[in-house]
Design a protein around this motif. Structure first.
Motif, PDB file in Angstrom:
ATOM      1  N   UNK A 178      23.417  62.944   0.601  1.00 15.25           N
ATOM      2  CA  UNK A 178      22.599  63.393   1.734  1.00 15.25           C
ATOM      3  C   UNK A 178      23.513  64.104   2.738  1.00 15.25           C
ATOM      4  N   UNK A 179      23.562  65.424   2.637  1.00 11.72           N
ATOM      5  CA  UNK A 179      24.502  66.197   3.463  1.00 11.72           C
ATOM      6  C   UNK A 179      24.151  66.101   4.948  1.00 11.72           C
ATOM      7  N   UNK A 180      22.850  66.138   5.261  1.00  8.18           N
ATOM      8  CA  UNK A 180      22.432  66.055   6.670  1.00  8.18           C
ATOM      9  C   UNK A 180      22.921  64.747   7.292  1.00  8.18           C
ATOM     10  N   UNK A 181      22.815  63.692   6.512  1.00  8.52           N
ATOM     11  CA  UNK A 181      23.258  62.393   7.014  1.00  8.52           C
ATOM     12  C   UNK A 181      24.782  62.364   7.187  1.00  8.52           C
ATOM     13  N   UNK A 182      25.482  62.924   6.219  1.00 11.33           N
ATOM     14  CA  UNK A 182      26.949  62.957   6.300  1.00 11.33           C
ATOM     15  C   UNK A 182      27.420  63.739   7.523  1.00 11.33           C
ATOM     16  N   UNK A 183      26.623  64.731   7.930  1.00 10.26           N
ATOM     17  CA  UNK A 183      26.966  65.555   9.097  1.00 10.26           C
ATOM     18  C   UNK A 183      26.795  64.799  10.417  1.00 10.26           C
ATOM     19  N   UNK A 184      25.990  63.742  10.410  1.00 15.66           N
ATOM     20  CA  UNK A 184      25.749  62.988  11.648  1.00 15.66           C
ATOM     21  C   UNK A 184      27.038  62.356  12.151  1.00 15.66           C
ATOM     22  N   UNK A 185      27.264  62.480  13.455  1.00 17.14           N
ATOM     23  CA  UNK A 185      28.457  61.875  14.041  1.00 17.14           C
ATOM     24  C   UNK A 185      28.341  60.355  13.934  1.00 17.14           C
ATOM     25  N   UNK A 186      29.362  59.736  13.429  1.00 14.87           N
ATOM     26  CA  UNK A 186      29.359  58.278  13.329  1.00 14.87           C
ATOM     27  C   UNK A 186      29.049  57.777  11.931  1.00 14.87           C
ATOM     28  N   UNK A 187      28.487  58.655  11.071  1.00 18.22           N
ATOM     29  CA  UNK A 187      28.212  58.207   9.701  1.00 18.22           C
ATOM     30  C   UNK A 187      29.480  58.322   8.868  1.00 18.22           C
ATOM     31  N   UNK A 188      29.874  57.221   8.243  1.00 23.51           N
ATOM     32  CA  UNK A 188      31.078  57.235   7.423  1.00 23.51           C
ATOM     33  C   UNK A 188      31.015  56.183   6.334  1.00 23.51           C
ATOM     34  N   UNK A 189      31.507  56.551   5.153  1.00 22.45           N
ATOM     35  CA  UNK A 189      31.617  55.573   4.077  1.00 22.45           C
ATOM     36  C   UNK A 189      33.097  55.274   3.803  1.00 22.45           C
ATOM     37  N   UNK A 190      33.966  55.640   4.752  1.00 23.31           N
ATOM     38  CA  UNK A 190      35.414  55.477   4.546  1.00 23.31           C
ATOM     39  C   UNK A 190      35.778  54.022   4.256  1.00 23.31           C
ATOM     40  N   UNK A 191      36.734  53.847   3.372  1.00 29.84           N
ATOM     41  CA  UNK A 191      37.185  52.506   2.987  1.00 29.84           C
ATOM     42  C   UNK A 191      37.982  51.870   4.116  1.00 29.84           C
ATOM     43  N   UNK A 192      38.172  50.562   4.016  1.00 31.77           N
ATOM     44  CA  UNK A 192      38.967  49.839   5.015  1.00 31.77           C
ATOM     45  C   UNK A 192      40.360  50.439   5.114  1.00 31.77           C
ATOM     46  N   UNK A 193      40.933  50.767   3.968  1.00 27.03           N
ATOM     47  CA  UNK A 193      42.287  51.329   3.930  1.00 27.03           C
ATOM     48  C   UNK A 193      42.344  52.638   4.727  1.00 27.03           C
ATOM     49  N   UNK A 194      41.320  53.478   4.546  1.00 28.86           N
ATOM     50  CA  UNK A 194      41.270  54.757   5.252  1.00 28.86           C
ATOM     51  C   UNK A 194      41.081  54.532   6.756  1.00 28.86           C
ATOM     52  N   UNK A 195      40.278  53.544   7.102  1.00 31.81           N
ATOM     53  CA  UNK A 195      40.051  53.236   8.524  1.00 31.81           C
ATOM     54  C   UNK A 195      41.312  52.725   9.200  1.00 31.81           C
ATOM     55  N   UNK A 196      42.069  51.937   8.448  1.00 37.97           N
ATOM     56  CA  UNK A 196      43.310  51.399   9.025  1.00 37.97           C
ATOM     57  C   UNK A 196      44.292  52.502   9.384  1.00 37.97           C
ATOM     58  N   UNK A 197      44.149  53.660   8.729  1.00 36.88           N
ATOM     59  CA  UNK A 197      45.050  54.769   9.034  1.00 36.88           C
ATOM     60  C   UNK A 197      44.577  55.581  10.224  1.00 36.88           C
ATOM     61  N   UNK A 198      43.415  55.236  10.763  1.00 36.45           N
ATOM     62  CA  UNK A 198      42.935  55.935  11.956  1.00 36.45           C
ATOM     63  C   UNK A 198      41.815  56.929  11.679  1.00 36.45           C
ATOM     64  N   UNK A 199      41.363  56.965  10.398  1.00 37.96           N
ATOM     65  CA  UNK A 199      40.242  57.838  10.063  1.00 37.96           C
ATOM     66  C   UNK A 199      38.961  57.011   9.919  1.00 37.96           C
ATOM     67  N   UNK A 200      37.868  57.711   9.578  1.00 35.60           N
ATOM     68  CA  UNK A 200      36.630  56.987   9.308  1.00 35.60           C
ATOM     69  C   UNK A 200      35.715  56.792  10.497  1.00 35.60           C
ATOM     70  N   UNK A 201      35.877  57.662  11.514  1.00 33.51           N
ATOM     71  CA  UNK A 201      34.972  57.578  12.665  1.00 33.51           C
ATOM     72  C   UNK A 201      33.673  58.334  12.391  1.00 33.51           C
ATOM     73  N   UNK A 202      33.653  59.059  11.267  1.00 27.96           N
ATOM     74  CA  UNK A 202      32.458  59.838  10.951  1.00 27.96           C
ATOM     75  C   UNK A 202      32.327  61.071  11.833  1.00 27.96           C
ATOM     76  N   UNK A 203      33.455  61.625  12.240  1.00 29.75           N
ATOM     77  CA  UNK A 203      33.449  62.776  13.147  1.00 29.75           C
ATOM     78  C   UNK A 203      33.940  64.057  12.475  1.00 29.75           C
ATOM     79  N   UNK A 204      34.515  63.933  11.278  1.00 29.97           N
ATOM     80  CA  UNK A 204      35.197  65.063  10.645  1.00 29.97           C
ATOM     81  C   UNK A 204      34.303  66.265  10.394  1.00 29.97           C
ATOM     82  N   UNK A 205      33.167  66.053   9.733  1.00 29.73           N
ATOM     83  CA  UNK A 205      32.309  67.189   9.382  1.00 29.73           C
ATOM     84  C   UNK A 205      31.774  67.888  10.624  1.00 29.73           C
TER      85      UNK A 205
END
Ligand SMILES: Nc1ncnc2c1ncn2[C@@H]1O[C@H](COP(=O)(O)OP(=O)(O)OP(=O)(O)O)[C@@H](O)[C@H]1O
Ligand SMILES: [Mg+2]
Lengths: 134, 141
Positions: B81-108
């Motif tokens: 669902x591309x529209x959903x992925x574009x929403x700020x705050x939506x993220x499926x990032x793994x715990x490992x990725x979040x620990x590195x400072x990513x995964x806020x769902x802001x990239x797209x």
């Protein structure tokens, strides 16, 4: 106007004319140790920003911003490179491995280790007149 | 000018190396600093997305007098669902990725903001293609 006096004078001019602080002075306020790019520690800082979120760091538009973070990894350095951040304070003396230091050095980013928490570093620097970004 | 780079999913120690290299190229081409910062930030977010969410990818850069085109093609899970992925705050990032400072769902959304046009096409189970175009308004290379 020589030696130490010269340094004090620069510090004074920074404060009065630009409202900025030397990186060396920043370090001294937070018991910080400059880990790399000492040659750039004579640079000036006007604004600071505390964050552990890379997407937030990527929204920094201003130059000469100091980043205060609890993260000590390669991504912080890469992200700072993209945002033109030239000085990073790592809180709570997190271990900085040689890869991190190498990447920071390549990009001319001054790294400062401080034993203080993000909260305390932010408080000390805010009190000393460093401006917030937001 | 055309450049092609390969990136490996999960390889966080090299994540951002392409954006870093393109940043230097844009500097050599004397592209306006603010403009080049936008381009590089959009590219960096896209590059990190491949490392964080896909298995492997290719980045094609095409620069001429008028514009820079960036195409990021990856093999990976794709985006259902591309529209959903574009929403700020939506993220499926793994715990490992979040620990590195990513995964806020802001990239797209940050990529959209920092480019003149962005197009995403994706086939779930196959991969994703993100195309970014930014005009260089007379700052030719
Ligand atoms: N190349 C891709 N392949 C598969 N899924 C993707 C890809 N890019 C983005 N996504 C999906 O879209 C979501 C949102 O992406 P976005 O870049 O906005 O945020 P994020 O990567 O999760 O976090 P941030 O970018 O803020 O660090 C991701 O969590 C993921 O589910
Ligand atoms: Mg992302």
């Amino acid at each position: 106007m020589h030696g130490q006096n010269n340094g004090l004078l620069t510090e004074y001019f920074c404060k009065i004319y630009h409202n900025t602080m030397l990186i060396t002075e920043v370090a001294s306020k937070i018991e910080g140790r400059v880990v790399c790019c000492e040659n750039k520690a004579a640079g000036e800082v006007e604004y600071a920003f505390s964050s552990d979120l890379m997407s937030d760091v990527l929204k920094v538009e201003r130059e000469n911003v100091l980043l205060i973070t609890g993260l000590a990894n390669l991504q912080v350095i890469r992200t700072s490179e993209m945002s033109d951040i030239n000085c990073i304070v790592i809180a709570r003396n997190k271990k900085l491995n040689s890869e991190i230091i190498k990447l920071a050095t390549e990009n001319g980013i001054v790294l400062i280790e401080s034993p203080y928490s993000v909260f305390r570093i932010s408080g000390e620097l805010y009190k000393a007149g460093i401006k917030p970004l937001f | 000018m055309q450049y092609r780079y390969k990136i490996a999913g999960g390889d966080f120690s090299n994540a951002g190396a392409v954006a870093s290299s393109v940043k230097k190229t844009l500097r050599q081409l004397n592209i306006d600093h603010r403009l080049s910062k936008r381009i590089v930030i959009a590219l960096y977010e896209g590059e990190v997305n491949v490392v964080a969410h896909a298995y492997s990818g290719i980045i094609d850069i095409d620069i001429d007098h008028e514009r820079i085109k960036i195409r990021i093609t990856d093999k990976g899970p794709g985006i259902v669902d591309i529209a959903k992925a574009m929403e700020e705050g939506y993220s499926t990032a793994s715990t490992q990725v979040r620990e590195m400072g990513f995964g806020a769902g802001m990239g797209l959304s940050n990529m959209k903001k920092n480019s003149d046009s962005m197009q995403i096409t994706s086939e779930p189970g196959i991969g994703t293609v993100v195309e970014l175009t930014t005009y260089l308004n007379g700052n030719e290379g």
